[in-house]
Motif scaffolding. Structure first.
Motif, mmCIF file in Angstrom:
data_model
loop_
_atom_site.group_PDB
_atom_site.id
_atom_site.type_symbol
_atom_site.label_atom_id
_atom_site.label_comp_id
_atom_site.label_asym_id
_atom_site.label_seq_id
_atom_site.Cartn_x
_atom_site.Cartn_y
_atom_site.Cartn_z
ATOM 1 N N LEU A 1 0.654 -1.213 0.094
ATOM 2 C CA LEU A 1 -0.138 -0.086 -0.120
ATOM 3 C C LEU A 1 0.777 1.225 0.080
ATOM 4 C CD1 LEU A 1 -2.762 -1.090 2.329
ATOM 5 C CD2 LEU A 1 -2.902 -1.179 -0.109
ATOM 6 N N PRO A 2 1.882 1.373 0.774
ATOM 7 C CA PRO A 2 2.775 2.577 1.004
ATOM 8 C C PRO A 2 3.373 2.928 -0.616
ATOM 9 C CG PRO A 2 3.073 1.562 2.847
ATOM 10 C CD PRO A 2 2.301 0.641 2.081
ATOM 11 N N GLY A 3 3.756 2.027 -1.294
ATOM 12 C CA GLY A 3 4.420 2.160 -2.652
ATOM 13 C C GLY A 3 3.371 2.488 -3.348
ATOM 14 N N LEU A 4 2.115 2.126 -3.619
ATOM 15 C CA LEU A 4 1.286 2.341 -4.458
ATOM 16 C C LEU A 4 0.822 3.743 -4.114
ATOM 17 C CD1 LEU A 4 -0.870 -0.944 -4.398
ATOM 18 C CD2 LEU A 4 0.540 -0.257 -6.245
ATOM 19 N N ALA A 5 0.638 4.163 -2.918
ATOM 20 C CA ALA A 5 0.271 5.622 -2.722
ATOM 21 C C ALA A 5 1.389 6.534 -3.018
ATOM 22 C CB ALA A 5 0.061 5.634 -1.329
ATOM 23 N N THR A 6 2.604 6.234 -3.272
ATOM 24 C CA THR A 6 3.726 7.122 -3.360
ATOM 25 C C THR A 6 4.180 7.245 -4.862
ATOM 26 O OG1 THR A 6 4.983 6.525 -1.429
ATOM 27 C CG2 THR A 6 6.473 7.504 -3.035
ATOM 28 N N VAL A 7 3.294 6.265 -5.908
ATOM 29 C CA VAL A 7 3.732 6.365 -7.446
ATOM 30 C C VAL A 7 3.305 7.538 -8.049
ATOM 31 C CG1 VAL A 7 2.785 5.485 -9.406
ATOM 32 C CG2 VAL A 7 4.013 4.009 -7.840
ATOM 33 N N PRO A 8 2.161 8.127 -7.611
ATOM 34 C CA PRO A 8 1.861 9.594 -8.137
ATOM 35 C C PRO A 8 2.816 10.584 -7.911
ATOM 36 C CG PRO A 8 -0.218 8.708 -7.347
ATOM 37 C CD PRO A 8 1.081 7.663 -6.995
ATOM 38 N N MET A 9 3.203 10.634 -6.582
ATOM 39 C CA MET A 9 4.336 11.584 -6.330
ATOM 40 C C MET A 9 5.515 11.563 -7.174
ATOM 41 S SD MET A 9 7.404 11.775 -4.496
ATOM 42 C CE MET A 9 7.664 10.513 -3.183
ATOM 43 N N LEU A 10 6.165 10.343 -7.406
ATOM 44 C CA LEU A 10 7.407 10.019 -7.968
ATOM 45 C C LEU A 10 6.753 10.523 -9.764
ATOM 46 C CD1 LEU A 10 8.903 6.598 -7.452
ATOM 47 C CD2 LEU A 10 9.768 8.819 -6.987
ATOM 48 N N LEU A 11 5.662 10.287 -10.237
ATOM 49 C CA LEU A 11 5.439 10.667 -11.515
ATOM 50 C C LEU A 11 5.761 12.183 -11.737
ATOM 51 C CD1 LEU A 11 2.012 8.484 -12.423
ATOM 52 C CD2 LEU A 11 4.454 8.335 -13.353
ATOM 53 N N ARG A 12 5.316 12.866 -10.614
ATOM 54 C CA ARG A 12 5.629 14.436 -10.841
ATOM 55 C C ARG A 12 7.012 15.018 -10.374
ATOM 56 N NH1 ARG A 12 0.848 13.885 -7.637
ATOM 57 N NH2 ARG A 12 2.009 14.570 -5.888
ATOM 58 N N SER A 13 7.578 14.291 -9.307
ATOM 59 C CA SER A 13 8.816 15.016 -8.805
ATOM 60 C C SER A 13 10.061 14.419 -8.835
ATOM 61 C CB SER A 13 8.627 15.167 -7.390
ATOM 62 O OG SER A 13 8.413 13.969 -6.951
ATOM 63 N N ALA A 14 10.139 13.064 -9.421
ATOM 64 C CA ALA A 14 11.471 12.305 -9.622
ATOM 65 C C ALA A 14 12.111 13.104 -10.956
ATOM 66 C CB ALA A 14 11.120 10.717 -10.290
ATOM 67 N N PRO A 15 13.590 13.111 -10.632
ATOM 68 C CA PRO A 15 14.217 13.819 -11.741
ATOM 69 C C PRO A 15 13.984 13.192 -13.169
ATOM 70 C CG PRO A 15 15.568 13.458 -9.786
ATOM 71 C CD PRO A 15 14.337 12.735 -9.607
ATOM 72 N N LYS A 16 13.778 13.882 -14.083
ATOM 73 C CA LYS A 16 13.496 13.571 -15.515
ATOM 74 C C LYS A 16 14.544 13.685 -16.292
ATOM 75 C CE LYS A 16 10.103 13.934 -19.245
ATOM 76 N NZ LYS A 16 8.857 14.360 -19.669
ATOM 77 N N LEU A 17 15.643 12.636 -16.432
ATOM 78 C CA LEU A 17 17.021 12.754 -16.892
ATOM 79 C C LEU A 17 16.873 12.804 -18.254
ATOM 80 C CD1 LEU A 17 18.372 9.803 -14.716
ATOM 81 C CD2 LEU A 17 18.817 12.188 -14.360
ATOM 82 N N PRO A 18 17.829 13.400 -18.923
ATOM 83 C CA PRO A 18 17.667 13.640 -20.439
ATOM 84 C C PRO A 18 18.039 12.225 -21.079
ATOM 85 C CG PRO A 18 19.580 14.703 -19.595
ATOM 86 C CD PRO A 18 18.749 14.335 -18.479
ATOM 87 N N ALA A 19 17.528 12.066 -22.187
ATOM 88 C CA ALA A 19 17.978 10.828 -22.830
ATOM 89 C C ALA A 19 19.522 11.081 -23.528
ATOM 90 C CB ALA A 19 16.907 10.650 -24.093
ATOM 91 N N ALA A 20 20.029 10.256 -23.292
ATOM 92 C CA ALA A 20 21.403 10.177 -23.893
ATOM 93 C C ALA A 20 21.454 9.911 -25.309
ATOM 94 C CB ALA A 20 22.456 9.023 -23.182
ATOM 95 N N PRO A 21 22.333 10.635 -26.344
ATOM 96 C CA PRO A 21 22.268 10.425 -27.493
ATOM 97 C C PRO A 21 22.687 8.856 -27.806
ATOM 98 C CG PRO A 21 24.255 11.489 -27.059
ATOM 99 C CD PRO A 21 23.151 11.337 -25.822
ATOM 100 N N GLN A 22 22.092 8.306 -28.970
ATOM 101 C CA GLN A 22 22.359 7.002 -29.687
ATOM 102 C C GLN A 22 23.935 6.806 -29.714
ATOM 103 O OE1 GLN A 22 20.414 4.115 -29.347
ATOM 104 N NE2 GLN A 22 18.928 5.596 -28.707
ATOM 105 N N ARG A 23 24.464 7.768 -30.224
ATOM 106 C CA ARG A 23 26.146 7.868 -30.666
ATOM 107 C C ARG A 23 26.910 8.514 -29.664
ATOM 108 N NH1 ARG A 23 27.020 6.190 -35.745
ATOM 109 N NH2 ARG A 23 25.315 5.844 -37.258
#
Length: 401
Positions: free
Chosen positions: A189-211
């Motif tokens: 239950l605690p993990g499921l309740a925390t998923v929405p928070m992660l969707l908003r606040s976890a660092p959104k890392l940039p995608a690395a270039p393929q090369r």
């Protein structure tokens, strides 16, 4: 009329730059704490098994040697972390962090509802995959939030995982002792309740270039091998202790909750070692911390096994401090070995080594029965002592000396 101060003339409509920097620093620290909370829940749901292992073995009518198999199944998926780290750097975003917490929580909550050994092993493998999804991108996200004192601040994130691994075995044992294994769904239950928070606040890392920069495997092979060897022994020691301490306690007539509480004491007090180790590594260099952890762990294992009564918990606390001194240090070394792909470096230092440690627990566990459990602890103490040689052999360039 007197001229206004320069700062007001150049920034008439907004706060001074110093205020903006302070606000940004506060935001970064709150996001770090949010990731640490998610780490607690992820690792708690994924690592509470030792606290209820005696009850699960009884429910499945399995011998003590099956404990090593189950713990290996739970942790072997962490060996995927170098792969998930590579994927995380390529796709960026936060999807793997969120998916990892979701998988670990849901699968962890289902452990008490399966009734065959095969189904339980499959579920434990799935939990390991969730763990592999979560850790490398989360660690890379943490590094993106840090400015100075990286050893200490990385420790703050790792403390969350240690608290989860420490507290959840006792929480799970209390649930099992009072309500039965089927009520372990509460863990999710605690993990499921925390998923929405992660969707908003976890660092959104940039995608690395393929090369991007090619990984220089030959250059990294030697330090990588030494680090994996050192971390694998640390992982084997931690997994071995958390697996066999409850079984030893039960064999001596202790209760399920008492055995789990020894683990909880060891891992939660280990938070002190984590924070202290990161601080010491920042101040004195990494090598002394690696060596002190190996020597201290080797020495305190015997005290946990043989000291009577309340002294066993005191020894477990001291052992936890020694065990977790190197948590942040080894992750940062892994990232420094692979500057081309830091998520993969985190995955190698943490996940691949944990997977190897899990396999070693399996090997040792297959030789264990109720009459020789104590021999496991002697093996762990000797291997921990031997790992000091690997710490000494690591290149000086990685030691910040």
């Amino acid at each position: 009329m007197a001229d206004r101060p320069t700062s007001e003339r150049t920034n008439p409509t907004g706060p001074p730059p110093s205020v903006e920097r302070a606000d940004d620093s506060v935001t970064r620290r709150w996001r770090l704490l949010g990731l640490s909370w998610a780490h607690l829940l992820n690792d708690g749901a994924a690592n509470y098994l030792p606290g209820v292992l005696p009850a699960i073995l009884v429910s499945l009518d399995q011998p003590a040697r099956m404990a090593g198999v189950l713990v290996a199944a739970l942790t072997i998926g962490q060996a995927l972390q170098p792969v998930t780290g590579w994927v995380a750097d390529r796709i960026g975003g936060r999807v793997l962090v969120v998916s990892g917490l979701l998988i670990s929580s849901v699968a962890g909550g289902l452990v008490g509802l399966v009734h065959t050994t095969g189904a339980l092993i499959a579920l434990l493998l799935l939990i390991g995959v969730g763990n592999a999804f979560f850790h490398p991108p989360a660690l890379a996200g943490v590094r993106s939030l840090l400015q100075g004192r990286r050893g200490f601040l990385t420790s703050v994130f790792l403390v969350g995982g240690e608290l989860g691994r420490g507290l959840w075995p006792t929480v799970a044992s209390l649930i099992t002792a009072n309500f039965g294994l089927t009520y372990l769904w509460i863990i999710a239950l605690p993990g499921l309740a925390t998923v929405p928070m992660l969707l908003r606040s976890a660092p959104k890392l940039p995608a690395a270039p393929q090369r991007g920069r090619a990984i220089q495997w030959r250059r990294h092979a030697s330090p990588m091998t030494l680090l994996i060897g050192y971390r694998s022994i640390r992982a084997l020691t931690i997994f071995g202790l958390t697996t066999f301490i409850p079984l030893m306690w039960q064999a001596r007539g202790g209760t399920l909750v008492e055995g789990a509480s020894v683990i909880t004491t060891m891992v939660t007090v280990g938070v002190v070692g984590n924070l202290w180790g990161g601080h010491l590594a920042d101040r004195f260099g990494r090598r002394p911390v690696l060596v002190a952890s190996a020597l201290g762990s080797s020495g305190f294992i015997g005290f946990v096994v043989y000291l009577p009564g309340a002294w066993a918990w005191v020894a477990a606390a001291a052992l936890g401090v020694a065990l977790f001194l190197t948590a942040s240090t080894t992750v940062l070394i892994g990232q420094d070995i692979f500057p081309e792909n830091r998520s993969m470096g985190s995955g190698i230092a943490l996940g691949l080594a944990n997977g190897i440690g899990a396999l070693l627990v399996l090997v040792i566990g297959l030789r264990v029965d109720d009459g020789n459990i104590e021999s496991v602890f002697w093996i762990l103490a000797l291997l921990s002592l031997a790992s000091t040689l690997l710490a000494i052999a690591l290149p000086k360039s990685l030691m910040r000396e």
